[in-house]
Design an enzyme around this catalytic site. Sequence first.
Site: not given
Ligand code: FE2
Ligand code: FE2
Length: 262
Positions: A174, A66
């Site tokens: 993540h 991100h």
């Molecule tokens: Fe994340």
């Molecule tokens: Fe991520």
Amino acid sequence: MLFIGDVVGAPGRRAVALLVPVLRARHGLHYVIANGENSAGGSGITPATASELFSAGVDLITTGDHLWDQKEVMGLLENEPRFLRPRNYPSGTPGHGSAVLEREGLPMLAVMNLQGRVFMGELENPFTAALAEVERLRQRTNLIFIDMHAEATSEKIALARMLDGRVSAVVGTHTHVQTADEQIFPGGTAFLCDAGFTGPHESVLGREIEPVIRRFLTNTPQRFAVAKERVRLQGAIIEINNTTGRAESIQRVSEPLPPEPA
Ligand SMILES: [Fe+2]
Ligand SMILES: [Fe+2]
């Protein structure tokens, strides 16, 4: 040291601000590292949200896929030495993939950020990138922490096994789901497949539940607002031997934030 899993939006930042001092006092923390890739409204990071994390006592921020969601991230990549992007971007990408933390009276701690390639965007090979960078970092310190931002458990475990004995700890981020496999490998590397996330857990990975269900039901685009309730700080506390760089303990953290007074 404390490593904090993906900080999601304002509730996540509030948890960091209120709970890092509590955890620091309880565990005598020397270094605090946080994955900040979701700290701005759940997507990306800006200089303003990063500075909130720094003021809360975070020494270094790592990221992941991100990274580019907020265009202001460029200011961090270009000017903020306490900010990392995955190391395995092609050379020439702005920013840094590793840093060495130094504080008066404490041993140096090197930190590297990597991103996996299984079920994720294509970057350079994190395994070869890690081998080269670990060799470089070990010339300065044998205390090395890695945030391996990846989807697949196999990719995270394999990377950590490859580096067993050469780094102090590898913790995954993540998936936003904390795993229960904390352990120390035979060579002395601490491992946790995923740190989890810091933010509202009455949610789907930190976002409001209903729009995510609607998206799966109907395949139509939805706005995924950051959820609000049941905020927790998740991550891991790792104790590293100053001289050998080996991990002595790893402990999962999933600390609830007391609800705000009405
Ligand atoms: Fe994340
Ligand atoms: Fe991520």
